[in-house]
Design a protein around this motif. Structure first.
Motif, PDB file in Angstrom:
ATOM      1  N   MET A 120      49.020  92.823 -46.614  1.00 28.65           N
ATOM      2  CA  MET A 120      50.057  91.804 -46.667  1.00 28.65           C
ATOM      3  C   MET A 120      49.548  90.463 -47.206  1.00 28.65           C
ATOM      4  O   MET A 120      50.227  89.860 -48.050  1.00 28.65           O
ATOM      5  CB  MET A 120      50.701  91.624 -45.291  1.00 28.65           C
ATOM      6  N   PRO A 121      48.368  89.950 -46.758  1.00 28.97           N
ATOM      7  CA  PRO A 121      47.892  88.693 -47.367  1.00 28.97           C
ATOM      8  C   PRO A 121      47.618  88.836 -48.862  1.00 28.97           C
ATOM      9  O   PRO A 121      47.900  87.914 -49.641  1.00 28.97           O
ATOM     10  CB  PRO A 121      46.594  88.400 -46.595  1.00 28.97           C
ATOM     11  N   ILE A 122      47.085  90.002 -49.267  1.00 26.49           N
ATOM     12  CA  ILE A 122      46.838  90.241 -50.692  1.00 26.49           C
ATOM     13  C   ILE A 122      48.157  90.273 -51.453  1.00 26.49           C
ATOM     14  O   ILE A 122      48.303  89.683 -52.530  1.00 26.49           O
ATOM     15  CB  ILE A 122      46.061  91.556 -50.879  1.00 26.49           C
ATOM     16  N   PHE A 123      49.120  90.965 -50.860  1.00 26.06           N
ATOM     17  CA  PHE A 123      50.444  91.055 -51.472  1.00 26.06           C
ATOM     18  C   PHE A 123      51.086  89.676 -51.572  1.00 26.06           C
ATOM     19  O   PHE A 123      51.671  89.316 -52.607  1.00 26.06           O
ATOM     20  CB  PHE A 123      51.320  91.990 -50.636  1.00 26.06           C
ATOM     21  N   LEU A 124      50.954  88.871 -50.501  1.00 28.45           N
ATOM     22  CA  LEU A 124      51.530  87.525 -50.507  1.00 28.45           C
ATOM     23  C   LEU A 124      50.864  86.651 -51.573  1.00 28.45           C
ATOM     24  O   LEU A 124      51.551  85.895 -52.279  1.00 28.45           O
ATOM     25  CB  LEU A 124      51.376  86.889 -49.126  1.00 28.45           C
ATOM     26  N   ALA A 125      49.523  86.767 -51.692  1.00 23.53           N
ATOM     27  CA  ALA A 125      48.814  85.980 -52.707  1.00 23.53           C
ATOM     28  C   ALA A 125      49.266  86.379 -54.109  1.00 23.53           C
ATOM     29  O   ALA A 125      49.506  85.518 -54.967  1.00 23.53           O
ATOM     30  CB  ALA A 125      47.300  86.180 -52.556  1.00 23.53           C
ATOM     31  N   LEU A 126      49.396  87.686 -54.338  1.00 27.84           N
ATOM     32  CA  LEU A 126      49.851  88.153 -55.656  1.00 27.84           C
ATOM     33  C   LEU A 126      51.276  87.687 -55.918  1.00 27.84           C
ATOM     34  O   LEU A 126      51.598  87.218 -57.026  1.00 27.84           O
ATOM     35  CB  LEU A 126      49.781  89.681 -55.719  1.00 27.84           C
ATOM     36  N   PHE A 127      52.140  87.817 -54.904  1.00 24.62           N
ATOM     37  CA  PHE A 127      53.535  87.408 -55.070  1.00 24.62           C
ATOM     38  C   PHE A 127      53.644  85.929 -55.426  1.00 24.62           C
ATOM     39  O   PHE A 127      54.322  85.556 -56.380  1.00 24.62           O
ATOM     40  CB  PHE A 127      54.320  87.692 -53.796  1.00 24.62           C
ATOM     41  N   ARG A 128      52.959  85.073 -54.662  1.00 25.02           N
ATOM     42  CA  ARG A 128      53.054  83.635 -54.921  1.00 25.02           C
ATOM     43  C   ARG A 128      52.434  83.268 -56.270  1.00 25.02           C
ATOM     44  O   ARG A 128      52.959  82.418 -56.995  1.00 25.02           O
ATOM     45  CB  ARG A 128      52.371  82.859 -53.791  1.00 25.02           C
ATOM     46  N   MET A 129      51.327  83.921 -56.599  1.00 25.25           N
ATOM     47  CA  MET A 129      50.658  83.626 -57.859  1.00 25.25           C
ATOM     48  C   MET A 129      51.551  83.999 -59.050  1.00 25.25           C
ATOM     49  O   MET A 129      51.741  83.198 -59.971  1.00 25.25           O
ATOM     50  CB  MET A 129      49.336  84.393 -57.944  1.00 25.25           C
ATOM     51  N   LEU A 130      52.124  85.208 -59.029  1.00 25.67           N
ATOM     52  CA  LEU A 130      52.973  85.649 -60.129  1.00 25.67           C
ATOM     53  C   LEU A 130      54.324  84.935 -60.112  1.00 25.67           C
ATOM     54  O   LEU A 130      54.873  84.615 -61.172  1.00 25.67           O
ATOM     55  CB  LEU A 130      53.179  87.161 -60.066  1.00 25.67           C
ATOM     56  N   ASP A 131      54.858  84.690 -58.921  1.00 19.47           N
ATOM     57  CA  ASP A 131      56.147  84.024 -58.830  1.00 19.47           C
ATOM     58  C   ASP A 131      56.067  82.600 -59.372  1.00 19.47           C
ATOM     59  O   ASP A 131      56.937  82.157 -60.127  1.00 19.47           O
ATOM     60  CB  ASP A 131      56.618  84.012 -57.372  1.00 19.47           C
ATOM     61  N   GLN A 132      54.998  81.873 -58.994  1.00 21.49           N
ATOM     62  CA  GLN A 132      54.864  80.498 -59.470  1.00 21.49           C
ATOM     63  C   GLN A 132      54.475  80.450 -60.945  1.00 21.49           C
ATOM     64  O   GLN A 132      54.861  79.525 -61.663  1.00 21.49           O
ATOM     65  CB  GLN A 132      53.844  79.752 -58.607  1.00 21.49           C
ATOM     66  N   ALA A 133      53.748  81.464 -61.404  1.00 21.16           N
ATOM     67  CA  ALA A 133      53.448  81.536 -62.834  1.00 21.16           C
ATOM     68  C   ALA A 133      54.726  81.800 -63.619  1.00 21.16           C
ATOM     69  O   ALA A 133      54.942  81.239 -64.704  1.00 21.16           O
ATOM     70  CB  ALA A 133      52.425  82.634 -63.103  1.00 21.16           C
ATOM     71  N   ALA A 134      55.601  82.633 -63.046  1.00 17.49           N
ATOM     72  CA  ALA A 134      56.847  82.973 -63.727  1.00 17.49           C
ATOM     73  C   ALA A 134      57.809  81.799 -63.756  1.00 17.49           C
ATOM     74  O   ALA A 134      58.509  81.568 -64.750  1.00 17.49           O
ATOM     75  CB  ALA A 134      57.509  84.165 -63.028  1.00 17.49           C
ATOM     76  N   ARG A 135      57.858  81.031 -62.689  1.00 13.92           N
ATOM     77  CA  ARG A 135      58.825  79.944 -62.595  1.00 13.92           C
ATOM     78  C   ARG A 135      58.345  78.666 -63.289  1.00 13.92           C
ATOM     79  O   ARG A 135      59.103  78.005 -63.977  1.00 13.92           O
ATOM     80  CB  ARG A 135      59.131  79.644 -61.125  1.00 13.92           C
ATOM     81  N   GLY A 137      54.853  78.340 -64.637  1.00  9.77           N
ATOM     82  CA  GLY A 137      53.602  78.484 -65.388  1.00  9.77           C
ATOM     83  C   GLY A 137      52.418  77.885 -64.636  1.00  9.77           C
ATOM     84  O   GLY A 137      51.452  77.420 -65.246  1.00  9.77           O
ATOM     85  N   LYS A 138      52.507  77.902 -63.278  1.00  7.41           N
ATOM     86  CA  LYS A 138      51.485  77.264 -62.453  1.00  7.41           C
ATOM     87  C   LYS A 138      50.237  78.131 -62.370  1.00  7.41           C
ATOM     88  O   LYS A 138      50.316  79.357 -62.227  1.00  7.41           O
ATOM     89  CB  LYS A 138      52.026  77.009 -61.055  1.00  7.41           C
ATOM     90  N   ALA A 139      49.069  77.498 -62.447  1.00  8.43           N
ATOM     91  CA  ALA A 139      47.789  78.207 -62.395  1.00  8.43           C
ATOM     92  C   ALA A 139      47.339  78.404 -60.950  1.00  8.43           C
ATOM     93  O   ALA A 139      47.606  77.574 -60.077  1.00  8.43           O
ATOM     94  CB  ALA A 139      46.723  77.420 -63.163  1.00  8.43           C
ATOM     95  N   HIS A 140      46.654  79.529 -60.721  1.00  2.00           N
ATOM     96  CA  HIS A 140      46.059  79.825 -59.414  1.00  2.00           C
ATOM     97  C   HIS A 140      44.749  80.552 -59.646  1.00  2.00           C
ATOM     98  O   HIS A 140      44.699  81.538 -60.392  1.00  2.00           O
ATOM     99  CB  HIS A 140      46.975  80.704 -58.557  1.00  2.00           C
ATOM    100  N   GLY A 141      43.680  80.097 -58.979  1.00  2.00           N
ATOM    101  CA  GLY A 141      42.406  80.783 -59.099  1.00  2.00           C
ATOM    102  C   GLY A 141      41.931  80.869 -60.531  1.00  2.00           C
ATOM    103  O   GLY A 141      41.880  79.875 -61.257  1.00  2.00           O
ATOM    104  N   PHE A 142      41.594  82.103 -60.942  1.00  2.00           N
ATOM    105  CA  PHE A 142      41.101  82.326 -62.304  1.00  2.00           C
ATOM    106  C   PHE A 142      42.251  82.481 -63.311  1.00  2.00           C
ATOM    107  O   PHE A 142      42.008  82.632 -64.499  1.00  2.00           O
ATOM    108  CB  PHE A 142      40.219  83.574 -62.347  1.00  2.00           C
ATOM    109  N   MET A 143      43.460  82.476 -62.816  1.00  2.00           N
ATOM    110  CA  MET A 143      44.621  82.561 -63.707  1.00  2.00           C
ATOM    111  C   MET A 143      45.007  81.135 -64.109  1.00  2.00           C
ATOM    112  O   MET A 143      45.770  80.460 -63.421  1.00  2.00           O
ATOM    113  CB  MET A 143      45.781  83.258 -63.008  1.00  2.00           C
ATOM    114  N   ASP A 144      44.481  80.667 -65.241  1.00  2.00           N
ATOM    115  CA  ASP A 144      44.727  79.284 -65.661  1.00  2.00           C
ATOM    116  C   ASP A 144      46.134  79.130 -66.227  1.00  2.00           C
ATOM    117  O   ASP A 144      46.918  80.089 -66.293  1.00  2.00           O
ATOM    118  CB  ASP A 144      43.659  78.835 -66.666  1.00  2.00           C
ATOM    119  N   SER A 145      46.459  77.915 -66.647  1.00  2.00           N
ATOM    120  CA  SER A 145      47.808  77.629 -67.129  1.00  2.00           C
ATOM    121  C   SER A 145      48.161  78.420 -68.387  1.00  2.00           C
ATOM    122  O   SER A 145      49.324  78.801 -68.587  1.00  2.00           O
ATOM    123  CB  SER A 145      47.948  76.121 -67.401  1.00  2.00           C
ATOM    124  N   THR A 146      47.156  78.701 -69.227  1.00  2.00           N
ATOM    125  CA  THR A 146      47.414  79.488 -70.438  1.00  2.00           C
ATOM    126  C   THR A 146      47.826  80.906 -70.090  1.00  2.00           C
ATOM    127  O   THR A 146      48.819  81.441 -70.619  1.00  2.00           O
ATOM    128  CB  THR A 146      46.167  79.517 -71.341  1.00  2.00           C
TER     129      THR A 146
END
Length: 323
Positions: A120-135, A137-146
């Protein structure tokens, strides 16, 4: 107070963002290196599948503990019911004796929840990371703004965005997201149903544990179906692949190492008997049955051959008898 909890939440989630993004970005760069389009939807879909496989592989030891715990919980249910009958009037004593039974049998009632709790924490981290990137374009961790921007705009199957949701309003996105929500819900139900129908003894199909399993059978799919409405397609892919992994992994374990006294155990014994008959051999179960039958026959023969020996009388008893 909100700032405090926000700081605590960030401290917990930040390492997960880095761990999840490290694996996801690693697969993305690897796939790009072999010729896939860095901004393509299929590159991100395959990267998410790769992330799923890595996470589930890492959880295999916990899955083994989960299976053992579930099996022990099933096998001790008759003893649990005996304790309930004996100490039903005394809840404190019942709790003590139940915990003692768990300890003596090496059963952890919470072990069956470990894999999903850790996911669940892994799923939540993935969800927030992809959701905020989708909405945004927010960067998280090694997933930069590009990379976040590439994910937001990535498309597959024509014009279907990987970041799209069932509520996005676009027909193609809604169809694909709807199919994935149904697949996610169905695989959750089938996995739980498989456990109850194949790997639970008949005497374990009643009682609190069985009621808990039945509740999970119907509640979990509903929870995922409702929650899935807001999930980006990329997250739905993760959870659907994870469910398929669980279902296949569970099928393998149940087929090859079922709990005693279950339909799966009977099916395995029938397969082993059929294989043994083809080779002219006997299964371990058949050998054990013959051993038990031979011991029973030997006891019956010993009992039948035993004769009651006349009791030896003393001289006084013989004299008294003659008189």
């Amino acid at each position: 107070m909100l700032d405090f909890f926000g700081t605590i939440g960030g401290a917990i989630m930040t390492p997960l963002y880095y761990a999840v993004s490290f694996i996801l970005v690693g697969f993305h760069r690897g796939l790009t290196a072999i010729g896939l389009d860095a901004a393509g939807g299929w590159t991100w879909i395959l990267s998410i599948i790769g992330l799923t496989l890595v996470v589930r592989t890492a959880l295999i030891p916990l899955f083994v503990k989960q299976i053992k715990s579930s099996r022990n919980m099933q096998l001790i249910q008759p003893k649990v019911r005996e304790l309930q009958k004996k100490y039903g009037h005394d809840r404190e004593k019942l709790a003590q004796e139940t915990m003692k039974l768990y300890k003596d049998s090496g059963t952890n009632p919470f072990a069956s929840c470990l894999p999903i709790l850790l996911q669940m924490p892994i799923f939540l981290a993935l969800f927030r990371m992809l959701d905020q990137a989708a909405r945004r374009g927010k960067a998280h961790g090694f997933m930069d703004s590009t990379l976040a921007g590439q994910f937001r705009d990535a498309k597959f199957l024509g014009d279907i965005k990987v970041s799209g949701t069932l509520t996005g309003g676009e027909t193609g996105v809604m169809i694909v997201a709807g199919i994935l929500v149904i697949a996610m819900t169905a695989t959750t139900f089938m996995t739980q149903r498989q456990l109850m129908s194949k790997n639970m003894p008949a005497d374990a199909l009643s009682g609190p544990y069985a009621q808990q399993q039945k509740m999970l059978l119907y509640v979990l799919p509903v929870v995922f179906a409702v929650g899935g409405i807001a999930f980006p397609i990329g997250v739905l892919v993760y959870w659907t692949i994870s469910n398929l992994w669980t279902m296949c992994q569970q099928f393998y374990v149940i087929r090859n190492n079922p709990a005693p006294g279950t339909p799966a155990a009977e099916a395995k014994e029938q397969r082993e008997r059929a294989k043994a008959e083809k080779k002219g051999l006997k299964t371990p179960a058949q050998i054990e049955e013959e051993r038990i039958a031979a011991e029973a026959d030997a006891k019956r023969e010993e009992k039948a051959s035993t004769r009651t020996q006349p009791q030896r009388q003393t001289k006084a008893q013989r004299t008294k008898k003659k008189k």
